[in-house]
Design a protein around this motif. Structure first.
Motif, PDB file in Angstrom:
ATOM      1  N   VAL A   1     -19.977  26.127  22.675  1.00 59.37           N
ATOM      2  CA  VAL A   1     -20.948  25.176  23.205  1.00 59.37           C
ATOM      3  C   VAL A   1     -20.473  24.646  24.559  1.00 59.37           C
ATOM      4  O   VAL A   1     -21.266  24.503  25.494  1.00 59.37           O
ATOM      5  N   GLU A   2     -19.185  24.403  24.674  1.00 65.79           N
ATOM      6  CA  GLU A   2     -18.639  23.930  25.944  1.00 65.79           C
ATOM      7  C   GLU A   2     -18.868  24.956  27.060  1.00 65.79           C
ATOM      8  O   GLU A   2     -19.271  24.606  28.170  1.00 65.79           O
ATOM      9  N   GLN A   3     -18.660  26.233  26.754  1.00 72.42           N
ATOM     10  CA  GLN A   3     -18.891  27.285  27.743  1.00 72.42           C
ATOM     11  C   GLN A   3     -20.370  27.402  28.110  1.00 72.42           C
ATOM     12  O   GLN A   3     -20.702  27.681  29.252  1.00 72.42           O
ATOM     13  N   LEU A   4     -21.260  27.181  27.145  1.00 72.65           N
ATOM     14  CA  LEU A   4     -22.687  27.183  27.439  1.00 72.65           C
ATOM     15  C   LEU A   4     -23.023  26.077  28.435  1.00 72.65           C
ATOM     16  O   LEU A   4     -23.766  26.299  29.395  1.00 72.65           O
ATOM     17  N   HIS A   5     -22.467  24.899  28.231  1.00 68.79           N
ATOM     18  CA  HIS A   5     -22.699  23.804  29.171  1.00 68.79           C
ATOM     19  C   HIS A   5     -22.147  24.155  30.551  1.00 68.79           C
ATOM     20  O   HIS A   5     -22.766  23.833  31.568  1.00 68.79           O
ATOM     21  N   TRP A   6     -20.998  24.823  30.596  1.00 65.57           N
ATOM     22  CA  TRP A   6     -20.440  25.269  31.879  1.00 65.57           C
ATOM     23  C   TRP A   6     -21.406  26.233  32.563  1.00 65.57           C
ATOM     24  O   TRP A   6     -21.664  26.118  33.756  1.00 65.57           O
ATOM     25  N   LEU A   7     -21.904  27.213  31.803  1.00 66.84           N
ATOM     26  CA  LEU A   7     -22.830  28.200  32.362  1.00 66.84           C
ATOM     27  C   LEU A   7     -24.061  27.508  32.946  1.00 66.84           C
ATOM     28  O   LEU A   7     -24.493  27.820  34.051  1.00 66.84           O
ATOM     29  N   LEU A   8     -24.603  26.537  32.221  1.00 72.01           N
ATOM     30  CA  LEU A   8     -25.781  25.813  32.686  1.00 72.01           C
ATOM     31  C   LEU A   8     -25.484  24.943  33.903  1.00 72.01           C
ATOM     32  O   LEU A   8     -26.371  24.652  34.697  1.00 72.01           O
ATOM     33  N   GLU A   9     -24.210  24.544  34.068  1.00 71.59           N
ATOM     34  CA  GLU A   9     -23.793  23.749  35.226  1.00 71.59           C
ATOM     35  C   GLU A   9     -23.425  24.612  36.429  1.00 71.59           C
ATOM     36  O   GLU A   9     -23.154  24.095  37.499  1.00 71.59           O
ATOM     37  N   GLY A  10     -23.355  25.943  36.244  1.00 70.56           N
ATOM     38  CA  GLY A  10     -23.038  26.830  37.356  1.00 70.56           C
ATOM     39  C   GLY A  10     -21.581  27.229  37.452  1.00 70.56           C
ATOM     40  O   GLY A  10     -21.148  27.780  38.461  1.00 70.56           O
ATOM     41  N   ILE A  11     -20.809  26.988  36.421  1.00 73.75           N
ATOM     42  CA  ILE A  11     -19.387  27.340  36.409  1.00 73.75           C
ATOM     43  C   ILE A  11     -19.223  28.763  35.900  1.00 73.75           C
ATOM     44  O   ILE A  11     -19.865  29.155  34.923  1.00 73.75           O
ATOM     45  N   ASP A  12     -18.358  29.544  36.541  1.00 72.87           N
ATOM     46  CA  ASP A  12     -18.072  30.919  36.112  1.00 72.87           C
ATOM     47  C   ASP A  12     -17.205  30.858  34.856  1.00 72.87           C
ATOM     48  O   ASP A  12     -16.015  30.566  34.925  1.00 72.87           O
ATOM     49  N   VAL A  13     -17.812  31.137  33.714  1.00 73.32           N
ATOM     50  CA  VAL A  13     -17.138  31.022  32.416  1.00 73.32           C
ATOM     51  C   VAL A  13     -15.943  31.969  32.326  1.00 73.32           C
ATOM     52  O   VAL A  13     -14.893  31.622  31.786  1.00 73.32           O
ATOM     53  N   ALA A  14     -16.069  33.170  32.875  1.00 70.80           N
ATOM     54  CA  ALA A  14     -14.993  34.158  32.789  1.00 70.80           C
ATOM     55  C   ALA A  14     -13.774  33.750  33.613  1.00 70.80           C
ATOM     56  O   ALA A  14     -12.661  34.168  33.313  1.00 70.80           O
TER      57      ALA A  14
END
Length: 116
Positions: free
Chosen positions: A89-102
């Motif tokens: 869920v934290e990574q999903l929020h990152w993705l929605l904020e524009g952060i490169d999850v990888a």
């Protein structure tokens, strides 16, 4: 901002989808392309070809809900399927904020037997 519960499972559909597709079409993609149960307590994340829109499909007790986020000028940084098959869920929020999850690396979780 809308927040999801921490224990929720998040699955990505890596190929882009036609965003004219609604709840029924996305639920069929979950079953056929991902091989998963659209009625499970999970969310399924889809993107369009230009990567400026994301749809999130989920089941809640007695019905589906569908969230859409559209970026006006930017693009979502979509993780590679081999690197990130599912998200927290934290990574999903990152993705929605524009952060490169990888690219994000956390410190490993440490478990100690004693102090000192």
């Amino acid at each position: 901002m809308f927040r999801f519960d921490e224990g929720l499972k998040v699955y990505l559909h890596h190929p882009s989808v036609d965003f004219r597709m609604g709840i029924n079409g996305l639920a069929m993609l979950v079953e056929q392309a991902l091989g998963l149960d659209p009625f499970a307590e999970c969310v399924y994340v889809f993107r369009n070809r230009r990567r400026n829109r994301v749809k999130i499909l989920g089941w809640d007790r007695n019905g589906f809900w569908l969230l859409l986020k559209r970026l006006e000028e930017d693009k979502f940084i979509w993780p590679d399927e081999a690197a990130v098959p599912t998200l927290t869920v934290e990574q999903l929020h990152w993705l929605l904020e524009g952060i490169d999850v990888a690219a994000v690396q956390r410190h490993p979780r440490r478990v100690y037997e004693r102090v000192g």
